[in-house]
Motif scaffolding. Structure first.
Motif, mmCIF file in Angstrom:
data_model
loop_
_atom_site.group_PDB
_atom_site.id
_atom_site.type_symbol
_atom_site.label_atom_id
_atom_site.label_comp_id
_atom_site.label_asym_id
_atom_site.label_seq_id
_atom_site.Cartn_x
_atom_site.Cartn_y
_atom_site.Cartn_z
ATOM 1 N N UNK A 13 0.278 22.963 -119.095
ATOM 2 C CA UNK A 13 1.048 23.894 -118.282
ATOM 3 C C UNK A 13 2.438 23.329 -117.999
ATOM 4 N N UNK A 43 8.555 23.079 -104.398
ATOM 5 C CA UNK A 43 7.559 23.917 -103.719
ATOM 6 C C UNK A 43 6.186 23.233 -103.751
ATOM 7 N N UNK A 44 5.843 22.668 -104.903
ATOM 8 C CA UNK A 44 4.544 21.996 -105.026
ATOM 9 C C UNK A 44 4.458 20.812 -104.056
ATOM 10 N N UNK B 110 1.333 30.693 -102.734
ATOM 11 C CA UNK B 110 2.646 30.577 -103.373
ATOM 12 C C UNK B 110 3.669 31.586 -102.868
ATOM 13 N N UNK C 23 -3.362 20.605 -107.487
ATOM 14 C CA UNK C 23 -2.130 20.338 -108.226
ATOM 15 C C UNK C 23 -1.892 21.455 -109.238
ATOM 16 N N UNK C 24 -2.937 21.833 -109.926
ATOM 17 C CA UNK C 24 -2.898 22.880 -110.941
ATOM 18 C C UNK C 24 -2.591 24.243 -110.317
ATOM 19 N N UNK C 26 -1.327 24.996 -107.301
ATOM 20 C CA UNK C 26 -0.025 25.089 -106.655
ATOM 21 C C UNK C 26 1.109 25.102 -107.673
ATOM 22 N N UNK C 27 0.963 24.327 -108.762
ATOM 23 C CA UNK C 27 2.006 24.321 -109.786
ATOM 24 C C UNK C 27 2.103 25.696 -110.442
ATOM 25 N N UNK C 28 0.984 26.278 -110.777
ATOM 26 C CA UNK C 28 1.005 27.606 -111.392
ATOM 27 C C UNK C 28 1.636 28.616 -110.430
ATOM 28 N N UNK C 29 1.242 28.530 -109.170
ATOM 29 C CA UNK C 29 1.795 29.436 -108.158
ATOM 30 C C UNK C 29 3.306 29.295 -108.042
ATOM 31 N N UNK C 30 3.781 28.049 -108.073
ATOM 32 C CA UNK C 30 5.220 27.822 -107.955
ATOM 33 C C UNK C 30 5.953 28.362 -109.195
ATOM 34 N N UNK C 31 5.318 28.246 -110.345
ATOM 35 C CA UNK C 31 5.919 28.784 -111.573
ATOM 36 C C UNK C 31 6.023 30.306 -111.475
ATOM 37 N N UNK C 32 4.943 30.944 -111.031
ATOM 38 C CA UNK C 32 4.968 32.411 -110.900
ATOM 39 C C UNK C 32 6.064 32.832 -109.929
ATOM 40 N N UNK C 33 6.132 32.130 -108.802
ATOM 41 C CA UNK C 33 7.138 32.429 -107.788
ATOM 42 C C UNK C 33 8.551 32.285 -108.352
ATOM 43 N N UNK C 132 -1.091 38.461 -111.799
ATOM 44 C CA UNK C 132 -0.889 37.052 -111.433
ATOM 45 C C UNK C 132 -1.530 36.098 -112.443
#
Lengths: 173, 137, 186
Positions: A13, A43-44, B110, C23-24, C26-33, C132
């Motif tokens: 990812x 953000x993370x 998020x 970690x996974x 939150x990272x995905x969420x931040x990418x979507x955001x 999402x």
């Protein structure tokens, strides 16, 4: 039981995120790509800091917060601690990881980067550029953690002596 | 009985407030929460009383309420207002522990904007559940 | 040499390197955001998430084949089961189920009830139209393409949009037959 996923999910990812921003969206504007990747990291870091400081008493000074990053935080995220911490006692901290997990696990493919001349870094190899772009993410994470602990700062990565990767934190006055 | 719970950000910006009583009292409770922020400030900045524990204990008793505070590492304040006269330390600590966990989940969304009000429906529901089970353990 | 049977998803998941799911997630969420901020258009974000998934899928398939010990599934039914029971388990630590097969055996539903991608996520009202988890549809499509199956993957249920589970419809469009390395009379 803490939920887990395969580490390769995170690796792929992250690689894809960097390829997307620096290869597809902002191929000719590496500074913009870098800022986005750093923002995602920020953000993370912000959110992880809430979670990983939940059970702890408050930090009494900056050094304690930085030590938290070096030990507990780094362990949670990278399964090891920072190998060496240096400070000039004037707001600069250098966190040295002798085998930064993400660098050893991901393969940065410099050929996937578009053929662009980056005038600000003449002579820097394509591979180094790709790695630098990737490292904006963990720099953002660190900045996000510290910012949420009330410590505004700038964070950069130093890969002049690979495989060691150092994160340089400059606390803003 | 718990009558009010609140989350306040590090710039004293209100992030969440929920009253469990009549609408008339709500304004009074907002005022109580607001006053408690000064007490927290004093308590934390006073070198004599500074402990680094998140749980700040009883902030101040008023005629009708007892106000408890909690300050996270990320400078976020939780305030609990209760009408109970007989309050057990363990119950309040337990409350804040669960409340903190719910808060962390809410800000892990998020789409939550740091510094802005928490709008999560799950959070509101969880808080109601925690308040409902207060003192029952 | 006797062939080694395929390993179970649980066995593989226990043997590989794992990380905290936060970690996974939150990272995905931040990418979507970030994508929503940069692209502003929800349909465009859906497309990018699918593309991202596709690129990830074409990488993960190698690991999947290597770790699961599965030889190429010729049968689409078998393939769908492998995705649900082994694929999701070894990468995301959760099992999915397969159902709603059509008469031809070329179309089915993969259903996920537990989904680490969506932990803590609550979609705001301004994100109507956002898929999402669209990265997942891309991953499946990309992985299958690498084993010579061209598919169309669409969402039929999305718990973030009010449904009770995550359901992907996977439709086999074309399957390229295995080519023999030696041709007669060549």
């Amino acid at each position: 039981m803490v939920r887990e996923v395969a580490e390769s999910c995170v690796d792929t990812m992250l690689m894809e995120m960097v390829a997307m921003y620096s290869g597809r969206f902002y191929a000719n504007k590496p500074e913009l790509a870098a800022r986005r990747i750093e923002a995602i990291g920020y953000q993370v870091g912000h959110q992880l800091s809430e979670r990983y400081t939940m059970e702890r008493p408050r930090f009494s000074d900056h050094l304690e917060a930085i030590k938290f990053i070096c030990k507990d935080f780094w362990s949670e995220v990278f399964k090891k601690q920072i190998d060496n911490l240096k400070t000039n006692h004037r707001g600069t901290f250098v966190l040295q990881d002798n085998k930064f997990r993400w660098l050893s696990r991901v393969s940065i493919d410099p050929s996937s980067e578009k053929e662009t001349e980056d005038p600000s870094t003449p002579g820097e190899s394509k591979a180094a550029q790709a790695v630098s772009m990737y490292l904006y993410f963990p720099c953002g994470i660190i900045r996000g953690v510290l910012s949420n602990l009330g410590i505004p700062c700038a964070v950069s990565a130093d890969i002049s002596s690979l495989p060691t990767c150092s994160f340089v934190i400059r606390v803003k006055a | 009985m718990i009558v009010c719970v609140s989350v306040v950000g590090h710039q004293n910006n209100p992030l969440y407030i929920q009253s469990f009583t009549d609408a008339d009292d709500a304004l009074k409770l907002h005022h109580v929460v607001h006053c408690s922020l000064d007490v927290i400030e004093e308590r934390v900045n006073n070198p004599k009383t500074t402990l680094n524990e998140a749980f700040l204990g009883l902030l101040y008793p008023t005629l009708n309420y007892k106000v408890y505070g909690y300050l996270t590492n990320t400078k976020v304040k939780f305030i609990l207002v209760t009408t109970d006269l007989d309050v057990r330390d363990t119950d309040v600590r337990n409350f804040f522990r669960k409340f903190h966990a719910a808060y962390v989940d809410a800000v892990s969304n998020p789409f939550h904007v740091p510094g802005k009000k928490i709008t999560s429906r799950t959070f509101a529901q969880t808080v109601s559940n925690i308040v409902g089970s207060y003192g029952l353990n | 040499m006797a062939p080694v049977g395929p390993r179970s998803g649980d066995a593989i998941f226990s043997s590989i390197d794992r990380v905290n799911a936060e970690l996974f997630t939150l990272t995905y969420g931040a990418i979507v955001r970030q994508l929503l901020t940069d692209l502003e258009d929800v349909d465009e974000v859906n497309k990018q998430l699918d593309q991202m998934g596709y690129n990830i899928g074409i990488r993960l398939i190698d690991e999947f084949l290597a770790k699961s010990g599965v030889s190429r599934c010729v049968d689409f039914k078998e393939t769908a089961e492998m995705i649900a029971k082994v694929g999701f388990k070894m990468f995301l630590g959760v099992t999915a189920s397969v159902s709603s097969w059509d008469a031809d055996g070329t179309c089915c539903s993969i259903i996920l009830e537990d989904n680490p991608l969506v932990d803590f996520v609550e979609l705001p009202d301004t994100c109507q139209g956002l898929y999402y988890c669209n990265v997942l549809s891309g991953v499946i499509r990309g992985a299958l393409e690498m084993v010579s199956m061209k598919t169309e993957v669409t969402w039929t249920r999305d718990a973030l949009r009010g449904d009770d589970a995550y359901e992907l419809q996977v439709k086999l469009l074309k399957q390229v037959a295995e080519e023999y390395p030696y041709k007669d009379d060549e």
